[in-house]
Scaffold this motif. Structure first.
Motif, PDB file in Angstrom:
ATOM      1  N   PHE A  74     -52.210   8.541  20.249  1.00 36.11           N
ATOM      2  CA  PHE A  74     -51.910   7.793  21.476  1.00 36.11           C
ATOM      3  C   PHE A  74     -50.568   7.070  21.357  1.00 36.11           C
ATOM      4  O   PHE A  74     -49.717   7.148  22.246  1.00 36.11           O
ATOM      5  N   ASN A  75     -50.379   6.390  20.262  1.00 37.43           N
ATOM      6  CA  ASN A  75     -49.138   5.640  20.064  1.00 37.43           C
ATOM      7  C   ASN A  75     -47.921   6.568  20.047  1.00 37.43           C
ATOM      8  O   ASN A  75     -46.878   6.233  20.609  1.00 37.43           O
ATOM      9  N   ILE A  76     -48.089   7.722  19.419  1.00 36.81           N
ATOM     10  CA  ILE A  76     -46.982   8.685  19.379  1.00 36.81           C
ATOM     11  C   ILE A  76     -46.622   9.131  20.799  1.00 36.81           C
ATOM     12  O   ILE A  76     -45.455   9.111  21.194  1.00 36.81           O
ATOM     13  N   GLY A  77     -47.652   9.514  21.560  1.00 36.47           N
ATOM     14  CA  GLY A  77     -47.404   9.972  22.927  1.00 36.47           C
ATOM     15  C   GLY A  77     -46.815   8.875  23.794  1.00 36.47           C
ATOM     16  O   GLY A  77     -45.876   9.107  24.564  1.00 36.47           O
ATOM     17  N   PHE A  78     -47.351   7.680  23.640  1.00 34.67           N
ATOM     18  CA  PHE A  78     -46.876   6.536  24.431  1.00 34.67           C
ATOM     19  C   PHE A  78     -45.380   6.325  24.207  1.00 34.67           C
ATOM     20  O   PHE A  78     -44.602   6.217  25.157  1.00 34.67           O
ATOM     21  N   LYS A  79     -44.995   6.295  22.962  1.00 36.03           N
ATOM     22  CA  LYS A  79     -43.581   6.047  22.658  1.00 36.03           C
ATOM     23  C   LYS A  79     -42.695   7.203  23.097  1.00 36.03           C
ATOM     24  O   LYS A  79     -41.522   7.010  23.390  1.00 36.03           O
ATOM     25  N   GLN A  80     -43.304   8.382  23.130  1.00 30.89           N
ATOM     26  CA  GLN A  80     -42.532   9.549  23.528  1.00 30.89           C
ATOM     27  C   GLN A  80     -42.187   9.504  25.020  1.00 30.89           C
ATOM     28  O   GLN A  80     -41.154  10.021  25.431  1.00 30.89           O
TER      29      GLN A  80
END
Lengths: 137, 212
Positions: B89-95
């Protein structure tokens, strides 16, 4: 009968071994699948948050520029509200989705935005997510 | 060629039939390693009172083992997902959050400009030509909902990812092809670019970059 006990014993440990093997296999697959599923949700959520924040930032920037050009058009109350919106935007931990303050700041931003919009009596609408709710006073 | 394909397709059932040949041959097949060493020997000599034949007992055992394997797999799958979904989730959010912030800026600025009283708008954007362009940008942005914009964003990152992959694994032909397409692979960025050039000719001061 010894053989019966043997059978159950060996099949019991066999069950455990199989369960454990299955668990490990599932866990490894789950790690990969969970990361990708989470990423998809994060992409969507991050997009919504970013768009809404950017929208407010854009409004604030235009209003501030307008105040620079002609301060008389904005009441001190509205000017103060715009300044508060700016502070909230800058306070928002954009790169920290797990931060506990995000919801609170976003709510405060939405509220400020509506108050200013009403004071300026403009039909400015953020059409993104979530749909603006009717505020009851 | 055909032979090897057939072998591939049938090898599984081939092995299965070997499995069912009986006691002596099963010891040699790798698929039947669940029971090993002396256990197997004990089992196969003792189980005749429980099953009519080795074949049947093997199958029953296989079934039970599969069942437990599946049970473990399900639990493991859930636990694994639990352990990694927040990270994903955090990876996608920052992306997505930076690109969409810049996109939101376009939405916010053009919307707020469109809502300014005429006099103020004219003070901020001097020429009629630019004011028209602002209005046009506003209209094309308004025609896109958040969901539409998200779709464009997905397309953009898919293209980027494909580009990266072809860049590393494929030859130069594909890279050339992707380069031709790459100008179309940044839909949202194009709006930002257009806004930026319009802003340069206006009095609107904008914090374009997202810090942090």
């Amino acid at each position: 009968m010894d053989s019966v006990e043997d059978f159950f014993e060996s099949s019991l440990s066999l069950e455990e071994t199989q369960k454990k093997k299955g668990y490990e296999e599932g866990y490894n697959h789950g790690l990969v699948a969970g990361k990708e599923e989470g990423r998809q949700v994060g992409l969507k959520h991050g997009f919504e948050v970013g768009e809404e924040l950017g929208f407010y930032r854009g409004c604030v920037d235009v209003w501030k520029s307008a105040i620079c050009v002609d301060p008389t058009r904005f009441s001190t109350r509205v000017q103060k509200g715009i300044g508060q919106m700016e502070e909230l935007i800058e306070k928002y931990p954009v790169m920290d989705p797990e931060n506990e303050t995000v919801q609170e700041i976003m709510e405060a931003l939405r509220l400020k935005f509506r108050v200013i919009r009403a004071a300026l009596s403009v039909k400015l609408e953020y059409d993104g997510y979530p749909k603006p709710k009717v505020i009851e006073f | 060629m055909e032979n090897s394909l057939a072998e591939e397709i049938y090898s599984e059932s081939f092995q299965l039939s070997k499995l069912q040949l009986g006691h002596s041959s099963t010891a040699n097949t790798p698929d039947n390693l669940i029971l090993s060493g002396s256990d197997e020997a004990d089992f196969h000599t003792d189980d005749r009172s429980w099953y009519d034949s080795d074949e049947e007992s093997d199958r029953e055992l296989q079934r039970v083992q599969n069942q437990f394997h599946t049970m473990g797999y399900r639990d493991g799958l859930l636990a694994g997902k639990d352990a990694s979904s927040q990270e994903g989730f955090n990876i996608g959010f920052k992306q997505s959050v930076v690109a969409s912030y810049n996109w939101g800026l376009v939405r916010g600025i053009t919307s707020a400009v469109a809502c300014l009283p005429n006099g103020l708008r004219e003070s901020l954007i001097k020429t009629q030509d630019k004011r028209t362009k602002f209005q046009e940008l506003h209209e094309s942005v308004q025609s896109l909902s958040t969901t539409d914009a998200l779709k464009l964003f997905y397309e953009d990152i898919m293209t980027k990812e494909a580009l990266q992959q072809s860049g590393t694994s494929e030859g130069s032909v594909n890279v050339a092809d992707s380069l031709v397409q790459s100008s179309d692979s940044n839909h949202l960025g194009n709006y930002s670019g257009e806004l930026q050039s319009l802003l340069e000719s206006s009095e609107i001061k904008v914090k374009l970059a997202l810090e942090k």
